[in-house]
Design an enzyme around this catalytic site. Structure first.
Site, PDB file in Angstrom:
ATOM      1  N   GLU A 199      11.481   0.315   3.010  1.00 55.53           N
ATOM      2  CA  GLU A 199      10.952   0.305   4.481  1.00 55.53           C
ATOM      3  C   GLU A 199      11.712   1.325   4.994  1.00 55.53           C
ATOM      4  O   GLU A 199      12.348   1.277   5.725  1.00 55.53           O
ATOM      5  CB  GLU A 199      11.294  -1.067   5.091  1.00 55.53           C
TER       6      GLU A 199
ATOM      7  N   CYS B 147      14.848   3.455  14.918  1.00 54.97           N
ATOM      8  CA  CYS B 147      14.211   3.542  13.767  1.00 54.97           C
ATOM      9  C   CYS B 147      13.382   4.594  13.530  1.00 54.97           C
ATOM     10  O   CYS B 147      12.894   5.317  14.571  1.00 54.97           O
ATOM     11  CB  CYS B 147      13.319   2.404  13.497  1.00 54.97           C
TER      12      CYS B 147
ATOM     13  N   ASP C 205       0.689  -0.999  -0.018  1.00 57.45           N
ATOM     14  CA  ASP C 205       0.036   0.192  -0.049  1.00 57.45           C
ATOM     15  C   ASP C 205       0.732   1.259  -0.133  1.00 57.45           C
ATOM     16  O   ASP C 205       0.346   2.334  -0.508  1.00 57.45           O
ATOM     17  CB  ASP C 205      -1.173  -0.029   1.107  1.00 57.45           C
TER      18      ASP C 205
END
Lengths: 307, 307
Positions: free
Chosen positions: A161, A181, A112
């Site tokens: 990612e 992250c 998506d």
């Protein structure tokens, strides 16, 4: 006979499908519950029914194909979802072929966040370029990379990612095993954790934190500055890596742009010589939560290429 | 008539040129001083003379074209070098066209780190893949990204500056304006700075530091572990971004592999879920300082594509 495509955006709660003309005009749109608790067959039937209802409306046109955006990784060759938190019943199942068979038309699956980036490239803020990187700032942070007009997939469909770029090597622990992250320092969840940590409030939503910040609350302002710094560190790395002309931000946190963007842009300006010397723009995406629908509908216009 | 190409690797001190068969066999190689202090015309004449000497040896074959790897950024459309520390006299000058005219054959310029990555893809450690990222660990750190078998250039020929990924946001200051760039924590210069900082020695070369580490000197060992951590942080970000099947390390620090690689690989393993779940390999490049020559010679086989 004029042609059209159908895009479907499959969420954990709801699904939306829309018909688009070949030149990217949205012709009609429908929504359905995903109904994931009723199991795989129910979800597939809901998807097929939504697509069929559009197809009945456009029987006078030629359907080129159907594109479907799903949260999770996709094994592209097989058309199989792997690793989707919200759609467990659909995992490790030949979803693409099952739907293609029921519909009797070609179907393409896409992640998506990748679909949203592709949608912006087709009809949104990225129309003028063939290369862009998009960050979707939501509960987590998703990413999509468009190179030469196509989604960059990587070997296992796991490219882009960008929420798991390391921005603070000793920063907040992430479920992925890493520390620091980007999505642990700049997503909605990260904002809520920060607000709690600095005792601004225990269960504040990003909208509430933004409200405090706009009223001048120093701690709330610092939450968004911290978010901006993390985004700036991540963006500088991405810009130095890609030297693309356009970087888009999208997602639910976009309305807080004025609160995080100044810090973010100052950080990028300082950290990226490529940004200072090249022709790069950092902008807001323009299609909102329709981007994934657009991108899904664009997929049949560009068949998957071999890596 | 069998065909061949010529690759030229232009360094600040020396230049090397070599003739290659279409299937990647090195046929003959020459070297010359670059003689950059004598000015632009002298350098160009040295380049042309080296190429011509090869051409005389292969007059019975058809020359498909000449590729040239240079340190610095390149404006690809114009074939002009911009921003080259070692070759100032060649900057902002139509180098490609000047050499092409003198030789009467087509010429392609490429950044040297990009050319080295392409060389490894053609005839080195990357032969089996079409997508790879290469880090060249030298005085600084260069990078090259190969996507679908081609160099990824970005909008201004500045893509792949992987030495300027941020690995420690508050780390060592870099000439580029950033702090904590990978090359400030994992290049030869970084090793020498660290050795000085921890009082191992003031002007130790990486070879000397490696010698101490192999003899069991704890501080020297820590220098390479610190390098390995920085590389691991940078690699994890790159792997999560690209999900490519292959990541290569090359350059003058490669002989110290056993000293930094264990820490680097442990860091990647911990930080990158993509690495743990995908089919990625981190390996040593195999063409050594010939990689750039190979890549340069491969350029005429793949004309520049439009972005």
């Amino acid at each position: 006979m004029s042609s059209y495509t159908i895009g479907l955006d499959l969420g954990g709660t709801n699904l939306r499908a829309a018909a688009f003309s070949a030149d990217g005009q949205l012709l009609d749109q429908v929504a359905r519950p995903t109904d994931v608790n009723s199991g795989r067959e129910a979800v597939i039937n809901n998807m097929v029914e939504a697509i069929d209802s559009l197809r009945r409306s456009f029987a006078h046109r030629q359907l080129l194909g159907v594109g479907i955006g799903v949260p999770g990784f996709i094994r592209l060759r097989e058309g199989v979802i792997v690793g989707s938190n919200n759609l467990k019943p659909l995992e490790d199942f030949p979803l693409r072929d099952a739907i293609s068979e029921k519909l009797g038309t070609s179907v393409i699956l896409e992640n998506d966040a990748n679909a949203a980036a592709l949608g912006e490239k087709w009809q949104g803020a990225g129309r003028a370029v063939n290369n862009l990187v998009m960050f979707t700032l939501g509960t987590g942070i998703g990413g999509g990379i468009i190179h030469h007009g196509r989604v960059m997939h990587g070997a296992d469909g796991m490219a882009g990612e960008l929420g798991h770029i390391t921005v603070h090597p000793e920063g907040n622990p992430c479920d992925c095993g890493n520390r620091g992250c980007l999505e642990k320092h700049a997503s909605a969840m990260a904002l809520m954790s920060m607000a709690k940590l600095i005792r601004l409030g225990d269960d504040l939503t990003p909208v509430e934190i933004a409200h405090y910040a706009k009223q001048g609350d120093t701690r709330a302002i610092q939450v968004f500055e911290s978010m901006g710094r993390a985004l700036g560190i991540g963006l500088a790395t991405v810009i130095n890596t890609f030297n693309f002309p356009l970087y888009l931000l999208a997602g639910g946190l976009l309305p807080a742009w004025e609160l995080f963007a100044p810090t973010m842009l100052a950080e990028v300006e300082r950290r990226s010589f490529t940004f200072r010397n090249a022709h790069a723009r950092i902008e807001q995406a323009t299609l909102g939560n329709q981007a994934g629908l657009y991108g899904a509908a664009y997929l049949p216009h560009q068949p998957v290429e071999a890596d």
